[in-house]
Design a protein around this motif. Structure first.
Motif, PDB file in Angstrom:
ATOM      1  N   MET A  52      59.937  19.409  43.999  1.00 43.68           N
ATOM      2  CA  MET A  52      61.261  19.166  43.390  1.00 43.68           C
ATOM      3  C   MET A  52      61.912  18.150  44.681  1.00 43.68           C
ATOM      4  SD  MET A  52      61.056  20.903  40.636  1.00 43.68           S
ATOM      5  CE  MET A  52      62.863  20.798  39.961  1.00 43.68           C
ATOM      6  N   TYR A  53      63.182  17.611  43.998  1.00 44.19           N
ATOM      7  CA  TYR A  53      63.815  16.625  44.780  1.00 44.19           C
ATOM      8  C   TYR A  53      64.053  17.295  46.135  1.00 44.19           C
ATOM      9  CZ  TYR A  53      64.348  13.372  41.279  1.00 44.19           C
ATOM     10  OH  TYR A  53      64.067  12.257  40.153  1.00 44.19           O
ATOM     11  N   ASP A  54      64.762  18.349  46.190  1.00 52.70           N
ATOM     12  CA  ASP A  54      65.088  19.135  47.227  1.00 52.70           C
ATOM     13  C   ASP A  54      65.601  20.681  46.822  1.00 52.70           C
ATOM     14  OD1 ASP A  54      67.921  19.142  46.157  1.00 52.70           O
ATOM     15  OD2 ASP A  54      68.314  17.186  47.315  1.00 52.70           O
ATOM     16  N   GLY A  55      66.033  21.446  47.843  1.00 47.95           N
ATOM     17  CA  GLY A  55      66.323  22.782  47.450  1.00 47.95           C
ATOM     18  C   GLY A  55      67.524  23.145  46.595  1.00 47.95           C
ATOM     19  N   SER A  56      68.611  22.121  46.733  1.00 50.03           N
ATOM     20  CA  SER A  56      69.958  22.064  46.210  1.00 50.03           C
ATOM     21  C   SER A  56      69.666  21.932  44.295  1.00 50.03           C
ATOM     22  CB  SER A  56      70.933  21.106  46.651  1.00 50.03           C
ATOM     23  OG  SER A  56      70.364  19.716  46.657  1.00 50.03           O
ATOM     24  N   SER A  57      68.845  20.943  44.314  1.00 52.84           N
ATOM     25  CA  SER A  57      68.569  20.464  42.911  1.00 52.84           C
ATOM     26  C   SER A  57      67.632  21.581  42.130  1.00 52.84           C
ATOM     27  CB  SER A  57      68.246  19.271  42.431  1.00 52.84           C
ATOM     28  OG  SER A  57      66.987  18.588  43.440  1.00 52.84           O
ATOM     29  N   ALA A  95      60.719  38.546  42.909  1.00 56.61           N
ATOM     30  CA  ALA A  95      61.357  37.710  42.238  1.00 56.61           C
ATOM     31  C   ALA A  95      60.553  37.017  40.938  1.00 56.61           C
ATOM     32  CB  ALA A  95      61.748  36.351  43.147  1.00 56.61           C
ATOM     33  N   ASP A  96      61.357  36.578  40.033  1.00 58.00           N
ATOM     34  CA  ASP A  96      60.623  35.965  38.909  1.00 58.00           C
ATOM     35  C   ASP A  96      60.353  34.730  39.078  1.00 58.00           C
ATOM     36  OD1 ASP A  96      60.630  38.132  36.625  1.00 58.00           O
ATOM     37  OD2 ASP A  96      62.895  38.155  37.496  1.00 58.00           O
ATOM     38  N   ILE A  97      61.653  33.962  39.944  1.00 64.26           N
ATOM     39  CA  ILE A  97      61.262  32.770  39.966  1.00 64.26           C
ATOM     40  C   ILE A  97      61.735  32.494  41.764  1.00 64.26           C
ATOM     41  CG2 ILE A  97      62.221  30.166  39.647  1.00 64.26           C
ATOM     42  CD1 ILE A  97      62.964  31.083  36.896  1.00 64.26           C
ATOM     43  N   VAL A  98      61.154  31.424  42.319  1.00 62.39           N
ATOM     44  CA  VAL A  98      61.500  31.345  43.850  1.00 62.39           C
ATOM     45  C   VAL A  98      61.728  29.845  44.144  1.00 62.39           C
ATOM     46  CG1 VAL A  98      60.821  31.460  46.434  1.00 62.39           C
ATOM     47  CG2 VAL A  98      60.234  33.288  44.758  1.00 62.39           C
ATOM     48  N   VAL A  99      62.724  29.452  44.677  1.00 64.62           N
ATOM     49  CA  VAL A  99      63.339  28.048  44.903  1.00 64.62           C
ATOM     50  C   VAL A  99      63.508  27.880  46.262  1.00 64.62           C
ATOM     51  CG1 VAL A  99      63.957  27.546  42.312  1.00 64.62           C
ATOM     52  CG2 VAL A  99      65.475  28.097  44.271  1.00 64.62           C
ATOM     53  N   GLY A 100      63.390  26.835  47.196  1.00 60.63           N
ATOM     54  CA  GLY A 100      63.556  26.638  48.043  1.00 60.63           C
ATOM     55  C   GLY A 100      63.484  25.086  48.611  1.00 60.63           C
ATOM     56  N   GLU A 101      63.681  24.901  49.986  1.00 55.47           N
ATOM     57  CA  GLU A 101      63.622  23.798  50.700  1.00 55.47           C
ATOM     58  C   GLU A 101      62.797  23.852  51.790  1.00 55.47           C
ATOM     59  OE1 GLU A 101      63.934  20.348  51.928  1.00 55.47           O
ATOM     60  OE2 GLU A 101      65.583  20.534  50.544  1.00 55.47           O
ATOM     61  N   ALA A 155      62.073  17.990  50.378  1.00 56.98           N
ATOM     62  CA  ALA A 155      61.214  18.237  49.480  1.00 56.98           C
ATOM     63  C   ALA A 155      61.516  19.865  49.067  1.00 56.98           C
ATOM     64  CB  ALA A 155      59.733  18.107  49.997  1.00 56.98           C
ATOM     65  N   GLY A 156      61.874  20.039  47.576  1.00 55.01           N
ATOM     66  CA  GLY A 156      62.156  21.293  47.436  1.00 55.01           C
ATOM     67  C   GLY A 156      61.103  22.043  46.596  1.00 55.01           C
ATOM     68  N   ILE A 157      60.874  23.044  46.360  1.00 56.67           N
ATOM     69  CA  ILE A 157      59.978  23.762  45.702  1.00 56.67           C
ATOM     70  C   ILE A 157      60.563  24.524  44.764  1.00 56.67           C
ATOM     71  CG2 ILE A 157      58.387  23.903  47.808  1.00 56.67           C
ATOM     72  CD1 ILE A 157      59.399  26.930  46.392  1.00 56.67           C
ATOM     73  N   ILE A 158      59.756  25.047  43.487  1.00 51.01           N
ATOM     74  CA  ILE A 158      60.088  25.860  42.733  1.00 51.01           C
ATOM     75  C   ILE A 158      58.617  26.671  42.330  1.00 51.01           C
ATOM     76  CG2 ILE A 158      59.738  24.236  40.677  1.00 51.01           C
ATOM     77  CD1 ILE A 158      62.245  25.901  39.339  1.00 51.01           C
ATOM     78  N   ALA A 159      58.689  27.957  42.420  1.00 51.62           N
ATOM     79  CA  ALA A 159      57.446  28.636  41.932  1.00 51.62           C
ATOM     80  C   ALA A 159      57.848  29.799  41.102  1.00 51.62           C
ATOM     81  CB  ALA A 159      56.635  29.043  43.326  1.00 51.62           C
ATOM     82  N   ALA A 160      56.769  30.348  40.341  1.00 50.73           N
ATOM     83  CA  ALA A 160      57.142  31.628  39.353  1.00 50.73           C
ATOM     84  C   ALA A 160      55.991  32.293  38.987  1.00 50.73           C
ATOM     85  CB  ALA A 160      57.910  30.895  38.245  1.00 50.73           C
ATOM     86  N   ARG A 161      56.120  33.098  38.156  1.00 53.02           N
ATOM     87  CA  ARG A 161      55.210  33.921  37.489  1.00 53.02           C
ATOM     88  C   ARG A 161      54.355  33.075  36.715  1.00 53.02           C
ATOM     89  NH1 ARG A 161      56.065  39.450  39.105  1.00 53.02           N
ATOM     90  NH2 ARG A 161      58.269  39.965  39.719  1.00 53.02           N
ATOM     91  N   GLN A 216      58.295  14.843  45.293  1.00 50.35           N
ATOM     92  CA  GLN A 216      58.486  14.111  46.467  1.00 50.35           C
ATOM     93  C   GLN A 216      56.942  14.314  47.133  1.00 50.35           C
ATOM     94  OE1 GLN A 216      61.027  12.620  46.763  1.00 50.35           O
ATOM     95  NE2 GLN A 216      62.736  13.987  47.773  1.00 50.35           N
ATOM     96  N   ALA A 217      56.127  13.385  46.630  1.00 49.85           N
ATOM     97  CA  ALA A 217      54.750  13.756  46.966  1.00 49.85           C
ATOM     98  C   ALA A 217      54.490  13.363  48.449  1.00 49.85           C
ATOM     99  CB  ALA A 217      53.566  12.837  45.958  1.00 49.85           C
ATOM    100  N   LEU A 218      55.227  12.217  48.986  1.00 46.17           N
ATOM    101  CA  LEU A 218      54.891  12.095  50.391  1.00 46.17           C
ATOM    102  C   LEU A 218      55.609  13.055  51.324  1.00 46.17           C
ATOM    103  CD1 LEU A 218      53.676   9.696  52.036  1.00 46.17           C
ATOM    104  CD2 LEU A 218      55.883   8.896  52.460  1.00 46.17           C
ATOM    105  N   LEU A 219      56.706  13.676  50.956  1.00 40.21           N
ATOM    106  CA  LEU A 219      57.400  14.503  51.958  1.00 40.21           C
ATOM    107  C   LEU A 219      56.679  15.981  51.845  1.00 40.21           C
ATOM    108  CD1 LEU A 219      60.751  13.406  51.030  1.00 40.21           C
ATOM    109  CD2 LEU A 219      60.052  13.479  53.379  1.00 40.21           C
ATOM    110  N   ALA A 220      56.145  16.181  50.549  1.00 39.85           N
ATOM    111  CA  ALA A 220      55.421  17.411  50.340  1.00 39.85           C
ATOM    112  C   ALA A 220      53.955  17.273  51.041  1.00 39.85           C
ATOM    113  CB  ALA A 220      54.991  17.482  48.658  1.00 39.85           C
ATOM    114  N   LEU A 221      53.699  16.248  51.237  1.00 37.32           N
ATOM    115  CA  LEU A 221      52.271  15.914  51.924  1.00 37.32           C
ATOM    116  C   LEU A 221      52.673  16.253  53.438  1.00 37.32           C
ATOM    117  CD1 LEU A 221      49.379  15.114  52.420  1.00 37.32           C
ATOM    118  CD2 LEU A 221      50.214  12.777  52.786  1.00 37.32           C
ATOM    119  N   MET A 222      53.888  16.063  53.744  1.00 38.80           N
ATOM    120  CA  MET A 222      54.323  16.359  55.427  1.00 38.80           C
ATOM    121  C   MET A 222      54.095  17.761  55.617  1.00 38.80           C
ATOM    122  SD  MET A 222      57.634  13.808  56.184  1.00 38.80           S
ATOM    123  CE  MET A 222      57.279  12.226  56.295  1.00 38.80           C
ATOM    124  N   ALA A 223      55.062  18.416  54.729  1.00 42.20           N
ATOM    125  CA  ALA A 223      54.873  19.956  54.453  1.00 42.20           C
ATOM    126  C   ALA A 223      53.364  20.403  54.698  1.00 42.20           C
ATOM    127  CB  ALA A 223      55.802  20.760  53.375  1.00 42.20           C
TER     128      ALA A 223
END
Length: 425
Positions: free
Chosen positions: A118-123, A240-246, A261-267, A315-322
């Motif tokens: 995702m864009y970031d943790g806040s969004s 959790a049912d959904i996990v989001v973060g930065e 780079a934000g993330i969103i994961a779920a069941r 955020q492909a490039l920043l996700a690649l950093m992670a």
């Protein structure tokens, strides 16, 4: 070109403009300089930057070591200028790295599916809230007051015109979510409860107990994290049912606040409600392993009324950093890094008066008895130390408190210096 359009000069191009809005002077710029003069100029400018300063400022952006190989990988032309992953036949490198990213995020969070970032943790927080509303067909959202204040501000902005009322859950004297207040506000209209762990005060929330309360009312639990390194040590939020973060902590430079780079994961059962895009594994015409965009639930790809989000990218490039960071550290390395953060934060906290009692990771709230947080920060800055975050800005009742963070980058002598300033009369 002027001749082709029947004009005599460049000034004729703007002749229609009134004279009082036209600029007919020379720009106030110095004459050109040689290359070595320019380099020397920028060296002098750089010398005025905050080099050599220790930092104890966290609050959602953390000072961690960035392995040099991260920039080596992401600077490769195949990644830095890669083509959009829509056309799988020329985007296998980017698609592969995104697939690995998704896999690692699932391992990190204990979830079954994750999107391409995702864009970031806040969004990511309001995106998860809207996802929960679609799943439950309810409209109300409860968010803990211990969730990052700026994340809550973004949530309020998103939901303002969505017909999604948002109510906040108080925190107890311990600094953690007030379970009694949650119980009082949790009714059949609530779609989701949003909590953060470690929370904004650095404390670990009671996710197991909160999950039981939330599931008893058939609502969804959204767990947020801002400090990804903590997941190297604490139990993944599997309840959790959904996990989001930065993921800023994973080799993404603080860089004045972004991009991140934000993330969103779920069941897995919620996979069709995840916003953004998701890369899946397939085979090519010759039966070889290949990757493609499996889900892209956005309005450019499907009927607008069925789109899950207007976020059009990742955020492909920043996700690649992670991804490179997680690959380099591995499970054991990430655990060791987290242990270093835990030990250093507890060493510093042991020298300061704490506002809250409870388990914390690498951040904690300290009281600034007899002084204002701003006074302490001013004194620290004179000693080349960036202090913590004065909490009165977000929590008026904590105006004499400061949020401090210690990571693997902090040295013992700097922590002792911080404690000394707190102890000065």
């Amino acid at each position: 070109m002027l001749a082709a359009i029947g004009l005599q000069s460049e000034e004729d191009l703007i002749a229609y403009l009134p004279a009082d809005v036209r600029f007919d002077k020379c720009l106030n710029l110095k004459n050109g300089q040689s290359e070595y003069d320019i380099i020397e100029y920028f060296k002098q400018c750089a010398s005025r930057n905050a080099n050599g300063y220790a930092s104890f400022l966290g609050a959602g952006v953390y000072n961690h070591y960035r392995p040099v190989v991260v920039d080596t990988v992401v600077s490769r032309g195949e990644f830095l200028t890669s083509y959009t992953p829509y056309q799988a036949e020329i985007s296998q490198g980017t698609l592969t790295s995104i697939f690995e990213f998704q896999t690692m995020v699932c391992q990190l969070t204990g979830m079954e599916v994750a999107n391409a970032s995702m864009y970031d943790g806040s969004s990511a927080v309001p995106e998860a809230a809207m996802m929960a509303v679609r799943i439950t067909r309810r409209d109300k959202v409860l968010v803990a007051r211990t969730v990052h204040p700026e994340y809550r501000e973004v949530l309020a902005t998103y939901t303002k015109h969505q017909g999604m009322p948002v109510d906040e859950i108080a925190y107890a004297k311990s600094g953690r979510l007030d379970l009694d207040d949650l119980k009082k506000k949790l009714d059949s209209s609530v779609a989701a409860v949003i909590v953060q762990t470690p929370n904004f005060f650095g404390l670990l929330e009671q996710i197991g107990e909160i999950s039981r309360m939330v599931s008893s009312r058939s609502a969804l639990l959204i767990v947020v994290f801002a400090e990804a390194v903590a997941l190297g040590l604490i139990e993944p939020p599997r309840e959790a049912d959904i996990v989001v973060g930065e993921l800023q902590s994973f080799a993404i430079s603080p860089s004045y606040g972004g991009p991140y780079a934000g993330i969103i994961a779920a069941r897995e059962k919620y996979i069709r409600q995840i916003p953004g895009r998701l890369v899946g594994e397939t085979t090519d015409a010759d039966g070889r392993r290949a990757f493609c965009l499996t889900l892209a639930t956005r309005e450019q790809h499907i009927r607008r009324e069925k789109a899950t989000s207007n976020i059009c990218t990742n955020q492909a490039l920043l996700a690649l950093m992670a991804t490179v960071f997680m690959t380099l550290y591995g499970k054991e390395g990430l655990r060791e890094l987290a242990q270093q953060n835990l030990a250093k934060a507890h060493y510093l906290a042991g020298k300061l008066p704490l506002e809250f009692e409870g388990p914390f990771f690498n951040e904690f709230v300290a009281r600034t008895d007899g002084k204002s947080p701003e006074q302490i920060n001013s004194t620290l800055l004179e000693r080349k130390i960036v202090g913590g975050l004065p909490l009165g800005r977000f929590y008026p009742e904590l105006k004499h408190c400061m949020l401090l963070c210690a990571t693997e980058m902090n040295k013992r002598q700097d922590m002792d210096a911080v404690a000394a300033v707190f102890g000065e009369q």
